[in-house]
Design a protein around this motif. Structure first.
Motif, short mmCIF file in Angstrom:
data_model
loop_
_atom_site.label_atom_id
_atom_site.label_comp_id
_atom_site.label_asym_id
_atom_site.label_seq_id
_atom_site.Cartn_x
_atom_site.Cartn_y
_atom_site.Cartn_z
N HIS A 172 10.14 5.52 6.59
CA HIS A 172 8.73 5.84 7.04
C HIS A 172 8.08 4.95 7.87
O HIS A 172 8.31 3.60 8.14
CB HIS A 172 8.24 4.53 5.23
N TYR A 173 7.37 5.42 8.85
CA TYR A 173 6.81 4.36 9.62
C TYR A 173 5.56 4.36 9.41
O TYR A 173 4.63 4.38 9.46
CB TYR A 173 6.29 5.25 10.94
N THR A 174 5.88 2.71 9.65
CA THR A 174 4.48 1.55 9.15
C THR A 174 2.69 1.48 9.86
O THR A 174 2.17 1.74 9.58
CB THR A 174 5.42 0.20 8.99
N ASP A 175 3.93 1.74 10.95
CA ASP A 175 2.74 2.17 12.07
C ASP A 175 1.41 0.77 12.21
O ASP A 175 0.38 1.30 12.23
CB ASP A 175 1.84 3.23 12.40
N GLN A 176 2.23 -0.01 12.54
CA GLN A 176 0.96 -1.54 12.20
C GLN A 176 -0.56 -1.25 13.02
O GLN A 176 -1.67 -1.53 13.09
CB GLN A 176 1.69 -2.63 12.47
N ARG B 260 0.81 -1.32 0.32
CA ARG B 260 -0.44 -0.33 -0.29
C ARG B 260 1.37 1.04 -0.03
O ARG B 260 0.69 2.51 -0.74
CB ARG B 260 -1.02 -0.37 1.64
N ALA B 261 1.77 0.94 0.53
CA ALA B 261 2.53 2.54 0.67
C ALA B 261 3.80 2.83 -0.55
O ALA B 261 3.77 3.60 -0.60
CB ALA B 261 3.97 2.06 2.12
N LEU B 262 3.95 1.23 -0.85
CA LEU B 262 4.43 0.89 -2.38
C LEU B 262 3.56 1.99 -3.22
O LEU B 262 4.12 3.28 -4.31
CB LEU B 262 5.03 0.55 -3.00
N ASP B 263 2.36 2.00 -3.41
CA ASP B 263 1.52 1.93 -4.24
C ASP B 263 0.98 3.85 -4.26
O ASP B 263 0.73 4.08 -4.47
CB ASP B 263 0.39 1.66 -4.08
N ARG B 264 1.19 4.03 -2.65
CA ARG B 264 1.35 5.96 -2.17
C ARG B 264 2.03 6.29 -2.40
O ARG B 264 2.46 7.76 -2.11
CB ARG B 264 0.77 5.64 -1.05
N GLY B 265 3.05 5.18 -3.14
CA GLY B 265 4.40 6.17 -2.82
C GLY B 265 5.40 7.00 -1.93
O GLY B 265 6.36 7.77 -1.69
#
Ligand SMILES: Cc1ncc(COP(=O)(O)O)c(C=O)c1O
Length: 308
Positions: free
Chosen positions: A144-148, A53-58
């Motif tokens: 980038h903090y993935t903040d699960q 998701r983070a890749l998709d959003r740049g």
């Protein structure tokens, strides 16, 4: 003699989803062997979805970004696995109370454990992450903090991957129409995601929340316990409480006895939270019938938790 089949062409491990077995290892109790995933637990699914998701959003750019997270281990393995193939480094603040074996292995998986002096001086993993985020520039990082705990992709992973995978496997047992899903909760993503997906697939699902004795996650009551990854000191943000019928407390002794018995009986030495769920699943197994089964997740293996 026939040659042994080669690894994939890159020779690297792959994080691509492969279905984990769903087996009736105890009468009436179906167990989903999430310990078979790359990274050793169900958390790789959340990690893959969060990273994608983070890749998709740049928000993650390979070659630029460093992923940072606070984790008790399993999510860290998932992140290390998910980030490895895209060449993104992972830095983890892992509480010193977590399995030392897991901590050492995380480094072997390529993650960098950060903030150890801060943790030794009493900082929380959250404070370690905040400290690093505030100094990203000085440290030469674009974090980038993935903040699960606040990342909806965690829940999506189980609602759209783990749960449908279980539903697909249950389809082979077409007499089953209802389930008691026995689950613990850290973020609650697995509990809610799997339960939702199974309901969507048409099953009548009752959810029992397994808690270490003395904890009441819903009301923010926590005591020290051995079910690493579960009841982690904050109310699990992704638990959909409307689906939970009741909580079932498990003592350390009950967990350990079930862990031993299950290993001797089935050959699977499961982790502590999994053993706690199995304890409750077994206590409910008298309710299983041809059409109703008890479902438990084997989150990870037990070897992690030896204290050396
Ligand atoms: C061993 C173990 N059990 C249970 C859980 C809880 O999973 P979830 O965060 O999906 O609620 C975790 C989470 O890290 C875990 O590592």
């Amino acid at each position: 003699m026939r040659a042994v089949e080669q690894n994939p062409p890159t020779g690297r491990p792959t994080a691509a989803p492969v279905a984990t077995p769903l087996l009736e290892l105890l009468p009436g109790v179906l167990v989903k062997l999430e310990c078979n995933n790359p990274g050793g637990s169900h958390k790789v699914r959340a990690a893959r979805h969060i990273v994608q998701r983070a890749l998709d959003r740049g928000e993650i750019v390979p070659g630029v970004t460093t992923v940072i997270e606070k984790t008790g281990g399993n999510f860290g393995f998932g992140l290390a696995v998910a980030c490895r193939d895209i060449g993104v480094p992972v830095e983890l603040a892992v509480g010193l109370g977590f399995s030392p074996v897991k901590r050492r292995c995380l480094e072997m998986f390529g993650a960098r454990l950060i903030g150890i002096p801060m943790l030794e001086a009493g900082a929380t993993p959250r404070e370690v992450v905040e400290w690093h985020l505030a100094r990203g520039k000085e440290l030469g990082r674009q974090y980038h903090y993935t903040d699960q705990f606040n990342n909806p992709a965690s829940l999506a992973a189980h609602e759209f991957e783990t749960g449908p995978e279980i539903a697909g496997q249950l389809a082979a047992r077409d007499e089953v129409t209802s389930l008691t899903f026995v689950s613990c909760a850290g973020t609650g993503a697995c509990l809610s995601g799997v339960a939702r997906a199974l309901r969507t697939a048409g099953y009548d699902v009752e959810v029992v929340l397994v808690e270490p004795a003395g904890c009441d996650s819903r009301n923010g009551v926590f005591v020290d316990h051995r079910l690493e990854g579960a009841s982690v000191g904050v109310a699990p943000p992704m638990v959909d409480w409307s689906m939970v019928s009741h909580a079932a407390p498990v003592s350390a002794e009950e967990m350990a006895a079930t862990q031993r018995e299950f290993a001797a009986r089935t050959g699977y030495f499961v982790g502590n939270s999994s053993a706690a769920c199995l304890h409750v699943a077994q206590s409910l197994s008298h309710r299983a019938t041809k059409t109703h089964k008890i479902l438990a997740i084997i989150y990870d293996h037990g070897l992690w938790y030896f204290k050396h």
